[in-house]
Structure formats: C-alpha cells, structure tokens
Design an enzyme around this catalytic site. Sequence first.
Site, PDB file in Angstrom:
ATOM      1  N   GLU A 272      -4.415 -25.138 -55.699  1.00  0.00           N
ATOM      2  CA  GLU A 272      -5.389 -24.621 -54.734  1.00  0.00           C
ATOM      3  C   GLU A 272      -6.617 -24.028 -55.429  1.00  0.00           C
ATOM      4  O   GLU A 272      -7.703 -23.988 -54.866  1.00  0.00           O
ATOM      5  CB  GLU A 272      -4.720 -23.546 -53.853  1.00  0.00           C
ATOM      6  CG  GLU A 272      -5.081 -23.663 -52.392  1.00  0.00           C
ATOM      7  CD  GLU A 272      -4.288 -22.721 -51.497  1.00  0.00           C
ATOM      8  OE1 GLU A 272      -3.787 -21.687 -51.981  1.00  0.00           O
ATOM      9  OE2 GLU A 272      -4.184 -23.001 -50.300  1.00  0.00           O
ATOM     10  N   HIS A 293      17.274 -36.536 -65.750  1.00  0.00           N
ATOM     11  CA  HIS A 293      18.137 -37.618 -65.257  1.00  0.00           C
ATOM     12  C   HIS A 293      17.539 -38.301 -64.031  1.00  0.00           C
ATOM     13  O   HIS A 293      18.211 -39.056 -63.347  1.00  0.00           O
ATOM     14  CB  HIS A 293      19.532 -37.066 -64.968  1.00  0.00           C
ATOM     15  CG  HIS A 293      20.188 -36.572 -66.214  1.00  0.00           C
ATOM     16  ND1 HIS A 293      21.065 -37.330 -66.948  1.00  0.00           N
ATOM     17  CD2 HIS A 293      20.030 -35.409 -66.904  1.00  0.00           C
ATOM     18  CE1 HIS A 293      21.441 -36.648 -68.023  1.00  0.00           C
ATOM     19  NE2 HIS A 293      20.827 -35.489 -68.020  1.00  0.00           N
ATOM     20  N   LYS A 399      -6.069 -27.926 -40.843  1.00  0.00           N
ATOM     21  CA  LYS A 399      -5.884 -26.902 -39.799  1.00  0.00           C
ATOM     22  C   LYS A 399      -6.749 -27.224 -38.582  1.00  0.00           C
ATOM     23  O   LYS A 399      -6.300 -27.127 -37.437  1.00  0.00           O
ATOM     24  CB  LYS A 399      -6.241 -25.510 -40.339  1.00  0.00           C
ATOM     25  CG  LYS A 399      -5.275 -24.987 -41.384  1.00  0.00           C
ATOM     26  CD  LYS A 399      -5.639 -23.566 -41.758  1.00  0.00           C
ATOM     27  CE  LYS A 399      -4.801 -23.056 -42.900  1.00  0.00           C
ATOM     28  NZ  LYS A 399      -5.254 -21.791 -43.437  1.00  0.00           N
TER      29      LYS A 399
HETATM   30  O1  PA5 Z   1      -3.842 -18.753 -51.335  1.00  0.00           O
HETATM   31  C1  PA5 Z   1      -4.143 -18.729 -50.152  1.00  0.00           C
HETATM   32  O2  PA5 Z   1      -5.138 -18.107 -49.743  1.00  0.00           O
HETATM   33  C2  PA5 Z   1      -3.308 -19.434 -49.099  1.00  0.00           C
HETATM   34  O3  PA5 Z   1      -2.288 -20.177 -49.640  1.00  0.00           O
HETATM   35  C3  PA5 Z   1      -2.712 -18.420 -48.129  1.00  0.00           C
HETATM   36  O4  PA5 Z   1      -1.920 -17.523 -48.845  1.00  0.00           O
HETATM   37  C4  PA5 Z   1      -1.884 -19.083 -47.032  1.00  0.00           C
HETATM   38  O5  PA5 Z   1      -2.625 -20.074 -46.384  1.00  0.00           O
HETATM   39  C5  PA5 Z   1      -1.416 -18.057 -46.010  1.00  0.00           C
HETATM   40  O6  PA5 Z   1      -2.496 -17.361 -45.462  1.00  0.00           O
HETATM   41  P1  PA5 Z   1      -2.315 -16.025 -44.663  1.00  0.00           P
HETATM   42  O7  PA5 Z   1      -1.746 -14.985 -45.560  1.00  0.00           O
HETATM   43  O8  PA5 Z   1      -3.677 -15.668 -44.186  1.00  0.00           O
HETATM   44  O9  PA5 Z   1      -1.370 -16.321 -43.512  1.00  0.00           O
END
Ligand code: PA5
Length: 408
Positions: A272, A293, A399
Amino acid sequence: MDIKVNIEGLALDAGAIEKKRADASKSLDRLWSGSEDMTGWVQAPINVNEQELEFILNAADVVKHEADLFVVVGIGGSYLGAKAAIEALPKTESGTPVRFFGTNFCTDYYREVIAEMKSKKPILCVISKSGNTTEIRAAFDTLKPVMEEKYGSREEAAKRILAVTDEKDGSLRKEADENGYTTMVIPKNIGGRYSALTPAGLLPMAVSGIDIRELLGGAKDMATSPDWDDHGTDYAIARHLMQKQGKTMEVIAMCHSRLGYLGEWIKQLYGESEGKNGQGLWPATLTYSTDLHSMGQYIQQGRQNFFETVVSVDDPQYTITIPEGTLEGKTIEELNRAMTRGVINAHRGAGIPVAEIHIPKLDAYYYGQLLYFLETTCAVTAMLDGVNPFDQPGVEAYKAEMRKLLGI
Ligand code: PA5
C-alpha cells in the site's frame, strides 16, 4: 539496532549503494522533521504518553477479568498489526482470546463468530480510523445487536464496547460519544498501516497477554539507534536498487512458522505504501519450510523477476532433540538452520539475489525493533522511488464501485 540485515547476497555494486546514501539520509531527515504529513509514527515510540499507556493497560485488564472473548472489528491497518504480533509473540501473562472480525464479507464466518459470542462472555472492540469502512460498518452494526441481546439492553452492551478511532472526526467517534463507549485514539498523523504501535495495535496485543511496554521499548531503541547513520537504510536502498535492476517482486520468506502473519502485515505495509505511479515491488510472502514444498519449485527454476529476503530467528529459546531414527540426536533448531542455510545456498546457486534479516529472539522487545525498522525501511524505499508512502488513492477505486453497486 539488534535486528541484523545482510544485503551482500544481493550482489549490488557498493558504489551504487554509496551513491544513494545521501538521498536515503535526506529521506530520514524528512521523516524526523515532524513537518511531513502522516509521519506521527516516527517519533511516537520516544514520546510515549504514560497516561495513555496506563489507560490501555487498565482497559486490557478489565477485558482480561470480565471477558472470555475479545472480538476486534477492524481491517487493513486497523487489524494486521495486532493480529501479526499476537500470532508471533509469546504471552508473558495470561490473556483473553482475541477474535478478529470484519476482515471479509463471508457469511459463514459471520455465523461462526455470532454463535461464539452468544455462547461466551464477549467484549466488543471496534477499530476504525475513518469510521466509515464498509467491512467495519457491516460487522459492527451486525454485532451490536448481538451484544444488546446478550447483555439485556443497549446501555449494558455499551459498557462492554470499546472504540479505537479518530480523536474528533468520523461517524464512529460520533457514535462512540453518543453511546458512552470507552474510546482510545488513533492519532490523526498516523495512517492505518503505520498504526501497530498506537492503541489500534497495542490494545488487542495487551488483551492477549503481550508485554506492550517491552514492545514499545524495542521500537524506541530502534528509533534512537545510532546505526541508522551508517547502514540502517541499506536494506531500503537495496530494495530501491533491485527495482532499478528490473526486479518486480520481493519474495519475503519467513523461516519461523509464527511469522506468517507478520508477512501479511508486511504485504500491506509495502504494497500500500509503494505500489503507485506504476512502481513498487510486489511483496510476496512465504513461510519456510512449508512453502518450499509448494512454491519452492517456482523460486528455484521459475521466472526470475524477483529477489528474496530470508527472515530468520537466531535463538529458538527451546531445544527439542529428536530421540530416535535417522535424525537421532539432532535438534529441531539444527534442522531449521540447515534448511535456512541450504535454501539460501540453493537459491544463490540458481542466480537469485538473496538478502537476510536476522531477529535475535522472538520476543516483544526485538519484535518492537523489527516493526519500527520495517516501517522506516518501507518509507525510505518509497521516498527513493519518488512516491508518497502515506497515501493509498488506489484503494478508493473499488470502494466507489462497490458503493455504486449497493446504492449507498
Ligand atoms: O493503511 C490504511 O490506511 C488502510 O489499510 C486502513 O487501515 C484500512 O483501510 C482500514 O481503515 P479504517 O481504519 O479507516 O477503517
């Protein structure tokens, strides 16, 4: 800095690494300057708020005494840090089992957790920085009535619900304040995948019996280690240079079965943070020897578009000796070491560049060092690649499509 990284096996040109040191050091300065967005995690381990830490520990004690199940609703950065630590670390005191929820839209899993909650004495914790993640809304809004039915009223349920979220903003903050849930804060300037050392990670870890003071101590010692100036950023530089050499993937191989979920956490952190503008290494994680394996064949002889980072734990803490048969007298650790070294030799023999990360011992202190090291490494690599490590604009696309389909 007790976490040891050996990048010699990547066979990078020493001059090329040296040339990048100034840029890496500038990236570190930017991270430490306090003026860059979303870098609150950088100094957090050295500015631990004692009052906040006590609040987390007290809340965890209440859970440990009153509940036999701690259901944590969270996804991505609001779940993986805690989950990985709970899988990896020994528990120094007895804790309450933690069940993570809201990580998928699987009806079977919903049924399983609802049934488990009905048969036990659960405390529910919802962790969401934004408060509006669809997986989390669905999970929390489904489990709240289960708590109300279990404890007889909305008020009684509210006494057993904790919310970890933004200090002021978001729908979860509003709801928590209106209903009187106990709340804890994910600081605004710390993003989800960098939040393992905030209440988002620390609360579930403490409930499970992990020594979170030790963990934070390790992170602090890593943050303040003088080694950063000499070679602390070498792995970050190497990751950047491997991409320049055309590698598109980093295979991160855990030579310890309890580190499987750390791999999941790393996938999120690296993927990410770095996968932007057509760049970034695809982080593929494996657990050895299990995956030798299955994927071992591909690694040895498949398409060579990757380099490998082998992660091992030096001191197993326990000794088990094989009592009979052809391996009589050998310890399990001896076999693990031979497997690790054997795999590195075999892969290098096939021309695969292999780096090594050594963790002295799998405990909270060294784990804290490791988390901080990996977060910093990731941020520096992304900055060398010229991308912003702290945003995730691409995640929004699915989303938006999903909301369109649901008409919400
Ligand atoms: O790293 C990030 O920002 C994302 O992976 C969020 O942690 C994830 O989408 C969850 O978001 P939130 O804590 O707003 O529910």
